[in-house]
Write a protein that holds these residues in place. Sequence first.
Motif: not given
Ligand SMILES: Cc1ncc(COP(=O)(O)O)c(C=O)c1O
Length: 370
Positions: A72, A100, A211-215, A267-268, A355-356
């Motif tokens: 993040k 994150n 989560g919100v979909g930005s990634w 995070g999701l 992602s984490e």
């Molecule tokens: C570990 C992790 N993976 C994936 C995501 C998803 O990212 P996004 O909220 O942009 O969809 C998050 C969001 O905080 C996250 O912390």
Amino acid sequence: MKDFILNYPSNILKKDITYQILNDSKSISFHRTFKNYKKSPLYKLSALSNFLKISKLYVKDESNRFGLDSFKVLGGSYAVNQILKNKPKVSIFCTATDGNHGKGLAWSAKKYKKKCIVYVPKNTSKQRIKSISELGASVEQLEMNYEDTCKYAAKISFKMNWELVQDASWDNYELIPAYIMSGYLTHFIEMEENINKIKQPDLDIVIIQCGVGSWAASCIWYYLSRYGKNKPKIVLVEPEESCGVYQSLNENKRISPKGNLSTIMAGLNCGIPSKSAWEIIKRGCDGVIKITDAEVMSAMNLFYKPLSDDSKIISGESGAAGLAGLIKCIKDKKLKKIKDHIGLNKDSRVLIFNSEGKTDINSFSKIVEK
Ligand SMILES: Cc1ncc(COP(=O)(O)O)c(C=O)c1O
């Protein structure tokens, strides 16, 4: 309700502000200026791909990006840098987070000797709050869910003239989320030395949690703009209890998730999908899969206790969601339609992301280490 939804990409990208910012991204040159910059590892898990009966399984491992345990920070740091270029006098950054993103923003604000105020929703764990405060931010926990916490942070930032750095966009708040999305591009570009080859990727399917979909939108934008209709199939994974993108696609409009918002995948566990991310996702993703907490826990264990000579991967609850989605797609007969839709078979080369890392050590050790 089904555990998946099919989508048919249209390959059209609107030439709006988000598009422009993504197109102009200089994120990788920026991130390379950091002393502790290192490309995150891309593992090939051969034993697991044999077990899953696919050709190749790649894992981009973000469990140690800049020592912060998640990807993040790529977004928050790039956004802070871009904001300060135009407004060097900003003294306080603010955000809402389930962990994150707040950590990434606190770390970035500290780098520029700026203050950082972070709001977290009611279910954020003590450990996650502690990690953000340790980076110098002041953290306040609100008796609200994630979506309302975002609204609160936006309102108070406006009133106090703080700079809001939110990783989701809404009407008239698109510039900074676009900087964040273009910061995420760094790790897709990093793979250009390996699987994201010039003309065609060495890759058929990407599975990415959201989560919100930005990634995920940043991922879709990257592959669409680099390969057009030759892009790999892209499937999103969401927790069953908080699946705003799934439900938005189902109703063909952006809506807040209707589930009970109770999942270990912190995070999701978000609210309504980001406005600009939604515009990209609905045009570019090939489907969405919903997974349960039990499924992600077993994926975390599979990463941590690898088969044969595969690399051991430390993956937190949200981190392992992509692997959980892949396994579900392969093993669960009820998902056969989406499996066929994306052409997942013995020849498939699949990319997933961790992602984490262990962003909540207590929870991680309960699930994995004991
Ligand atoms: C570990 C992790 N993976 C994936 C995501 C998803 O990212 P996004 O909220 O942009 O969809 C998050 C969001 O905080 C996250 O912390």
